[in-house]
Design a protein around this motif. Structure first.
Motif, mmCIF file in Angstrom:
data_model
loop_
_atom_site.group_PDB
_atom_site.id
_atom_site.type_symbol
_atom_site.label_atom_id
_atom_site.label_comp_id
_atom_site.label_asym_id
_atom_site.label_seq_id
_atom_site.Cartn_x
_atom_site.Cartn_y
_atom_site.Cartn_z
ATOM 1 N N VAL A 127 1.159 -1.110 0.664
ATOM 2 C CA VAL A 127 -0.171 -0.018 -0.309
ATOM 3 C C VAL A 127 1.183 1.215 0.081
ATOM 4 N N TYR B 130 -1.510 11.922 -7.613
ATOM 5 C CA TYR B 130 -2.901 12.317 -7.502
ATOM 6 C C TYR B 130 -3.811 12.840 -7.113
ATOM 7 N N THR C 181 -7.859 0.549 5.347
ATOM 8 C CA THR C 181 -7.606 -0.364 7.037
ATOM 9 C C THR C 181 -8.122 -1.072 6.984
HETATM 10 C C1 LIG Z 1 -7.380 6.848 -2.011
HETATM 11 S S1 LIG Z 1 -6.063 7.736 -1.104
HETATM 12 C C2 LIG Z 1 -6.973 9.425 -0.648
HETATM 13 C C3 LIG Z 1 -6.626 9.980 -0.241
HETATM 14 C C4 LIG Z 1 -7.214 11.618 0.389
HETATM 15 N N1 LIG Z 1 -8.494 10.958 1.574
HETATM 16 C C5 LIG Z 1 -7.945 12.187 -0.990
HETATM 17 O O1 LIG Z 1 -9.510 12.041 -0.748
HETATM 18 O O2 LIG Z 1 -8.022 11.581 -2.527
HETATM 19 C C6 LIG Z 1 -5.735 7.087 0.728
HETATM 20 C C7 LIG Z 1 -5.145 7.893 1.372
HETATM 21 O O3 LIG Z 1 -4.549 6.443 2.972
HETATM 22 C C8 LIG Z 1 -3.618 6.229 3.144
HETATM 23 N N2 LIG Z 1 -3.498 5.293 4.309
HETATM 24 C C9 LIG Z 1 -2.820 4.243 4.046
HETATM 25 N N3 LIG Z 1 -3.026 2.597 4.228
HETATM 26 C C10 LIG Z 1 -3.838 4.310 5.189
HETATM 27 C C11 LIG Z 1 -4.496 3.625 6.807
HETATM 28 N N4 LIG Z 1 -4.573 2.035 7.709
HETATM 29 N N5 LIG Z 1 -4.746 4.318 7.679
HETATM 30 C C12 LIG Z 1 -4.654 5.844 6.925
HETATM 31 N N6 LIG Z 1 -4.942 5.836 5.783
HETATM 32 C C13 LIG Z 1 -3.813 5.353 5.244
HETATM 33 C C14 LIG Z 1 -2.824 6.435 1.507
HETATM 34 O O4 LIG Z 1 -1.577 6.310 2.525
HETATM 35 C C15 LIG Z 1 -3.525 7.247 0.533
HETATM 36 O O5 LIG Z 1 -3.060 8.712 1.195
#
Ligand SMILES: C[S@@+](CC[C@H](N)C(=O)[O-])C[C@H]1O[C@@H](n2cnc3c(N)ncnc32)[C@H](O)[C@@H]1O
Length: 262
Positions: free
Chosen positions: A11, A22, A121
């Motif tokens: 991830v 992004y 998560t």
């Molecule tokens: C699909 S992106 C979305 C980012 C942003 N919230 C948006 O709306 O564009 C998902 C984000 O969740 C983060 N992420 C990955 N594992 C996670 C975890 N265990 N807890 C919280 N965030 C996590 C990733 O690093 C990534 O930045």
């Protein structure tokens, strides 16, 4: 922060690779963000923990609605882009943390939000953590953007992908978040969130986004580059000009925390 292992590392690598581009992803439907902010029934400033804040898509929308936001993001590259995009502000604080271990203060927030991040998560652990940091009358909100597939061009794109990579599909995201939130015992039954938007984007940017689309890459394997080439040919054949209007729906769930006298 705990050590990064196994699936977490995949991830991590995925989002590190995506960080620079992004922010080009479609925004959330404004009406959906309004509904999220209004859910708590609080007057501004609403105190929000935006978990998995990434490059700040949802964080930015929350700030423009007068929220005070603590943005939690585990990935250094995503967080750096988010902090640079939003810039210094008294209304936002960033920290490294995960949904499972936010590192935030208990009972402090009106709202915990997950913009396309809840499914990154360990959801039961993240939902428990959200309940911990929420005020007794706080709310959880999770949202994702989905392409609207009954649009004729998007239906053609989807059919093309499915014919080459049958495993690919939005079902990946339709896992039952509502059930997991409700069954956690920490929240009342979630309410559905669904609002539409049109996102106008340069065709070349839309194709670039597909070229970094890891879920499709995983499912298509060796056929991936050819599929994206075909999507590009299809879109350029159907659309005159350099821009494309893509219909999306912001979908998700809103749930009030149960006051369990935590
Ligand atoms: C699909 S992106 C979305 C980012 C942003 N919230 C948006 O709306 O564009 C998902 C984000 O969740 C983060 N992420 C990955 N594992 C996670 C975890 N265990 N807890 C919280 N965030 C996590 C990733 O690093 C990534 O930045």
């Amino acid at each position: 922060m705990p050590a990064v292992t196994g699936a977490d590392r995949a991830v991590e690598q995925y989002y590190t690779a995506l960080a620079a581009t992004y922010w080009r992803r479609p925004p959330y439907a404004p009406r959906a963000v309004d509904r999220i902010v209004q859910a708590s029934g609080r007057r501004p400033p609403v105190l929000v923990a935006d978990v998995g804040a990434g490059t700040g898509h949802l964080t930015f929308d929350l700030l423009t609605r007068g929220c005070l936001v603590h943005a939690v993001e585990p990935n250094d590259a995503m967080r750096a882009v988010g902090m640079a995009r939003i810039g210094p502000s008294d209304s936002v604080t960033w920290s490294a943390g995960t949904g499972e271990r936010t590192g935030l203060t208990s009972g402090h927030y009106d709202l915990v939000t997950y913009g396309s991040s809840l499914d990154d998560t360990d959801r039961p652990r993240a939902i428990r953590e959200a309940a911990r940091i929420l005020k007794p009358d706080g709310w959880l909100a999770c949202a994702w953007n989905r392409r609207v597939l009954n649009d004729p061009l998007q239906a053609e794109v989807e059919a093309l992908i499915r014919s080459r990579a049958p495993e690919y599909g939005h079902r990946r995201r339709s896992r039952d978040h509502a059930r997991i939130i409700g069954e956690s015992g920490f929240f009342h039954p979630p309410r559905r969130l669904q609002e539409r938007l049109w996102h106008t984007v340069a065709i070349c940017d839309w194709i670039t986004a597909w070229r970094s689309h890891v879920p499709l890459q995983r499912r298509a394997g060796a056929a991936f580059d050819a599929i994206v080439d075909e999507i590009e040919r299809l879109v350029r054949d159907r659309v005159s000009g350099d821009e494309l209007a893509v219909p999306y729906a912001t979908v998700g769930w809103l749930a009030p925390v149960r006051d369990l006298a935590r």
